[in-house]
Design an enzyme around this catalytic site. Structure first.
Site, PDB file in Angstrom:
ATOM      1  N   ASN A   9      26.463  29.091 -34.365  1.00  0.00           N
ATOM      2  CA  ASN A   9      27.886  28.783 -34.493  1.00  0.00           C
ATOM      3  C   ASN A   9      28.386  29.488 -35.752  1.00  0.00           C
ATOM      4  OD1 ASN A   9      30.407  27.679 -34.822  1.00  0.00           O
ATOM      5  ND2 ASN A   9      29.695  25.601 -35.247  1.00  0.00           N
ATOM      6  N   LYS A  11      31.357  29.801 -36.763  1.00  0.00           N
ATOM      7  CA  LYS A  11      32.545  29.133 -37.321  1.00  0.00           C
ATOM      8  C   LYS A  11      33.645  30.153 -37.641  1.00  0.00           C
ATOM      9  CE  LYS A  11      29.548  25.505 -38.957  1.00  0.00           C
ATOM     10  NZ  LYS A  11      29.355  24.372 -39.814  1.00  0.00           N
ATOM     11  N   HIS A  95      32.814  19.638 -31.796  1.00  0.00           N
ATOM     12  CA  HIS A  95      32.109  19.818 -33.075  1.00  0.00           C
ATOM     13  C   HIS A  95      32.705  18.859 -34.112  1.00  0.00           C
ATOM     14  CE1 HIS A  95      30.678  21.634 -36.794  1.00  0.00           C
ATOM     15  NE2 HIS A  95      29.719  22.172 -36.071  1.00  0.00           N
ATOM     16  N   GLU A 167      24.193  16.391 -34.017  1.00  0.00           N
ATOM     17  CA  GLU A 167      24.430  16.955 -35.342  1.00  0.00           C
ATOM     18  C   GLU A 167      24.872  15.853 -36.293  1.00  0.00           C
ATOM     19  OE1 GLU A 167      25.321  21.389 -35.140  1.00  0.00           O
ATOM     20  OE2 GLU A 167      27.211  20.392 -34.767  1.00  0.00           O
ATOM     21  N   GLY A 173      25.953  21.794 -43.029  1.00  0.00           N
ATOM     22  CA  GLY A 173      26.410  22.620 -44.139  1.00  0.00           C
ATOM     23  C   GLY A 173      26.102  22.044 -45.510  1.00  0.00           C
ATOM     24  N   SER A 213      21.831  22.023 -40.931  1.00  0.00           N
ATOM     25  CA  SER A 213      20.986  22.722 -41.914  1.00  0.00           C
ATOM     26  C   SER A 213      19.621  23.101 -41.354  1.00  0.00           C
ATOM     27  CB  SER A 213      20.848  21.887 -43.188  1.00  0.00           C
ATOM     28  OG  SER A 213      22.120  21.681 -43.774  1.00  0.00           O
TER      29      SER A 213
HETATM   30  C1  PEP Z   1      26.967  23.349 -37.363  1.00  0.00           C
HETATM   31  O1  PEP Z   1      28.044  23.349 -37.909  1.00  0.00           O
HETATM   32  O2  PEP Z   1      26.924  23.256 -36.125  1.00  0.00           O
HETATM   33  C2  PEP Z   1      25.764  23.414 -38.186  1.00  0.00           C
HETATM   34  C3  PEP Z   1      24.659  22.934 -37.704  1.00  0.00           C
HETATM   35  O3  PEP Z   1      25.899  23.958 -39.438  1.00  0.00           O
HETATM   36  P1  PEP Z   1      24.723  24.181 -40.532  1.00  0.00           P
HETATM   37  O4  PEP Z   1      23.547  24.762 -39.802  1.00  0.00           O
HETATM   38  O5  PEP Z   1      25.298  25.119 -41.515  1.00  0.00           O
HETATM   39  O6  PEP Z   1      24.415  22.837 -41.095  1.00  0.00           O
END
Ligand code: PEP
Length: 251
Positions: A9, A11, A95, A167, A173, A213
């Protein structure tokens, strides 16, 4: 046996030129990867260019959002026809950033999921609890509502097409990752909810990704859990080497 799926993703990152460079870097390593489903989700503006880069490879393209409507007076929205024209096959829906900043709720997310399935796009439905909710022992309650509402009226036969991404919001993040045990526990819980909703066959078939992460250093442990079928990757998906390393951890 569920095939693992790793989706990046991106973003609101990457201009068209930068997206092409990143997609080319990923393609170098993963063009022929058939053991894992690999999906790149750039911003709308780079979908066409990234689709062109990965055409004739095993890599698929996904969008980060989609309207629940077919066409018309919906300023700023993008519909399924526009995505399919660009060879988009997946769409991330619900999301946590869209839930938090744009107040998307389960009702609208469900409309988008149903529309995506009707139009042969594969939804990646994101669910997850905030830190406050986890600390208040509400993780299961929150995730169950998101699953039951987000997947309302989805027939059992569609669960092979859709993907769920668990998630935890506190892990997105932030550099904080759920431990493999914490993630596995919620993934198993989600599979149980799906079983209760539509039966064991669909529950065994549906793929549940972990997101939050995930990076090369923790991917293998997370991906070796029995109910973790892949990853939705944010930050680490912006670097071709890191993203490819996560895909390889899924092999
Ligand atoms: C996300 O936003 O879907 C995500 C998992 O971000 P990150 O890997 O940066 O935590």
């Amino acid at each position: 046996m569920r095939k693992k799926i790793i989706a990046g993703n991106w973003k609101m990152n990457k201009t068209i030129g930068e997206a092409v460079e990143l997609a080319n870097g990923i393609k170098l390593d993963l063009a022929a990867c058939t053991e894992v489903d690999v999906v790149l989700c750039p911003p709308f503006t780079a979908l066409k260019s990234v689709s062109d880069v990965v055409s004739e490879t095993q890599i698929a393209v996904g969008a980060q959002n989609m309207s629940s409507e077919d066409e018309g007076a919906y300023t700023g929205e993008i519909c399924h026809t526009m995505l399919k024209e660009l060879f988009v096959r997946y769409v991330i829906l619900g999301h946590s950033e869209r839930r938090e900043y744009y107040k998307e709720n389960d009702f609208w997310i469900n409309k988008k999921v149903l529309k995506a399935l009707e139009k042969n796009l594969r939804p990646i439905l994101c669910v997850g609890e905030t830190l406050a909710q986890r600390e208040a022992n509400e993780t299961e309650k929150v995730v169950e509502v998101q699953i039951r509402e987000g997947l309302k009226d989805v027939p059992a036969s569609a669960y092979t097409e859709l993907v769920i991404a668990y998630e935890p919001v506190w892990a997105i993040g932030t550099g904080k990752t759920a431990t493999a045990e914490q993630a596995q526990e919620v993934h198993a819980f989600i599979r149980g909810v799906v079983k209760d909703m539509v039966g064991a066959e669909a529950a065994n078939a549906v793929r549940i990704q972990y997101g939050g992460s995930m990076k090369p250093a923790n991917a293998e442990e997370l991906l070796s859990q029995p109910d973790i079928d892949g990853g939705l990757i944010g930050g680490a998906a912006l670097d071709a080497t890191s993203f490819a390393a996560i895909v390889k951890a899924a092999l």
